[in-house]
Design a protein around this motif. Structure first.
Motif, mmCIF file in Angstrom:
data_model
loop_
_atom_site.group_PDB
_atom_site.id
_atom_site.type_symbol
_atom_site.label_atom_id
_atom_site.label_comp_id
_atom_site.label_asym_id
_atom_site.label_seq_id
_atom_site.Cartn_x
_atom_site.Cartn_y
_atom_site.Cartn_z
ATOM 1 N N LEU A 1 27.434 103.475 -2.338
ATOM 2 C CA LEU A 1 25.719 104.161 -2.739
ATOM 3 C C LEU A 1 26.224 103.673 -5.049
ATOM 4 O O LEU A 1 27.527 103.674 -4.924
ATOM 5 N N HIS A 2 25.412 103.658 -5.439
ATOM 6 C CA HIS A 2 26.143 103.960 -6.734
ATOM 7 C C HIS A 2 25.288 103.541 -7.557
ATOM 8 O O HIS A 2 23.456 103.401 -7.511
ATOM 9 N N ILE B 1 34.588 95.413 -5.576
ATOM 10 C CA ILE B 1 34.610 94.822 -6.775
ATOM 11 C C ILE B 1 35.419 95.185 -7.430
ATOM 12 O O ILE B 1 34.642 96.584 -8.179
ATOM 13 N N LEU B 2 36.519 95.080 -8.471
ATOM 14 C CA LEU B 2 36.453 95.700 -9.229
ATOM 15 C C LEU B 2 37.101 95.301 -10.362
ATOM 16 O O LEU B 2 36.934 93.142 -10.425
ATOM 17 N N GLY B 3 37.224 95.066 -12.063
ATOM 18 C CA GLY B 3 37.322 94.193 -13.041
ATOM 19 C C GLY B 3 38.646 94.859 -13.474
ATOM 20 O O GLY B 3 38.627 95.870 -13.407
ATOM 21 N N ASP B 4 38.596 93.527 -14.319
ATOM 22 C CA ASP B 4 40.446 93.709 -15.343
ATOM 23 C C ASP B 4 39.606 93.638 -16.682
ATOM 24 O O ASP B 4 38.753 93.640 -17.160
ATOM 25 N N LEU C 1 27.870 95.964 0.314
ATOM 26 C CA LEU C 1 29.059 96.526 0.584
ATOM 27 C C LEU C 1 29.928 97.668 -0.504
ATOM 28 O O LEU C 1 30.602 98.242 -0.356
ATOM 29 N N ASP C 2 29.341 97.112 -2.160
ATOM 30 C CA ASP C 2 30.045 97.603 -2.859
ATOM 31 C C ASP C 2 29.420 97.312 -4.205
ATOM 32 O O ASP C 2 28.560 96.028 -3.982
ATOM 33 N N PHE C 3 29.372 97.553 -4.849
ATOM 34 C CA PHE C 3 28.331 98.014 -6.554
ATOM 35 C C PHE C 3 29.848 97.766 -7.661
ATOM 36 O O PHE C 3 30.403 98.334 -7.660
ATOM 37 N N ARG C 4 29.698 96.969 -9.093
ATOM 38 C CA ARG C 4 30.415 96.929 -10.251
ATOM 39 C C ARG C 4 28.959 96.343 -10.988
ATOM 40 O O ARG C 4 28.084 95.959 -11.147
ATOM 41 N N ASP C 5 28.519 97.593 -12.255
ATOM 42 C CA ASP C 5 27.602 96.900 -13.359
ATOM 43 C C ASP C 5 29.157 96.238 -14.307
ATOM 44 O O ASP C 5 29.390 97.056 -14.518
ATOM 45 N N GLU C 6 27.595 95.946 -14.938
ATOM 46 C CA GLU C 6 28.470 95.599 -16.061
ATOM 47 C C GLU C 6 27.564 95.478 -17.749
ATOM 48 O O GLU C 6 25.953 96.332 -17.353
ATOM 49 N N ASP C 7 28.604 95.520 -18.453
ATOM 50 C CA ASP C 7 27.125 96.187 -19.621
ATOM 51 C C ASP C 7 26.507 95.464 -19.955
ATOM 52 O O ASP C 7 25.259 95.934 -21.196
ATOM 53 N N ASP C 8 26.042 94.236 -19.579
ATOM 54 C CA ASP C 8 24.999 93.374 -20.240
ATOM 55 C C ASP C 8 23.813 93.802 -18.950
ATOM 56 O O ASP C 8 22.644 92.767 -18.959
#
Length: 172
Positions: free
Chosen positions: A44-45, A127-130, A84-91
């Motif tokens: 969920l995201h 998904i993770l960002g650094d 299975l997973d979500f990640r937003d970016e600023d763009d």
């Protein structure tokens, strides 16, 4: 229970093996979105645009900020079976870990990065960002670091495979 998301209004969205439920104002709502298939919910995201994304085992759904539900058919409306997973970016980019690899959702379109681009083709779970411009994804084969710029190079036709570093059991 496979996924939890507390919303701004205090609603607790609960992803279960039998579908999505909600805890709202002290009451459990067993079918808060009646048109949503009762498939297992894996993620969920709430994205920056206000959409609630629902990753299903066998589908994907988006409840937009105005309350309209879009149920996306696997391999028809998006290029995978499960989200299975979500990640937003600023763009405005939304990354989606799927059973087919990595999906990028941008400007209303999906792009799959999978076996052809060097990923194993197995499921990605997280998904993770650094702070160095990398995405880290976990899957059945271990953990992989992929520079975000590598996806852009493929999109521009400057590369055919992702520049990535995989870490498996032998790496510790």
């Amino acid at each position: 229970v496979r996924a939890l998301l507390e919303d701004r209004d205090g609603t607790l969205w609960i992803g279960t093996e039998r579908g999505l439920v909600a805890w709202r104002k002290g009451r459990l709502e067993p079918r808060p979105l009646p048109d949503l298939p009762q498939l297992p919910v894996r993620a969920l995201h709430r994205s920056a645009d206000g959409s609630l994304w629902i990753g299903l085992l066998g589908g994907l759904a988006q409840l937009d900020a105005e309350g309209r539900l879009a149920v996306l058919e696997p391999e028809e409306d998006f290029p995978a079976r499960s989200a299975l997973d979500f990640r937003d970016e600023d763009d405005g980019t939304l990354w989606i870990a799927s059973d087919r690899g990595m999906l990028r959702y941008r400007d209303g379109r999906f792009r799959l990065y999978g076996r052809e681009q060097g990923l194993t083709g197995s499921a990605l779970f997280r998904i993770l960002g650094d702070e160095h411009g990398n995405l880290w994804v976990s899957g059945n084969e271990g953990v992989t670091r992929i520079p975000r710029a590598s996806f852009d190079a493929i999109d521009r036709g400057q590369a055919t495979r992702l520049d990535m570093q995989a870490f498996a059991r032998d790496d510790g």
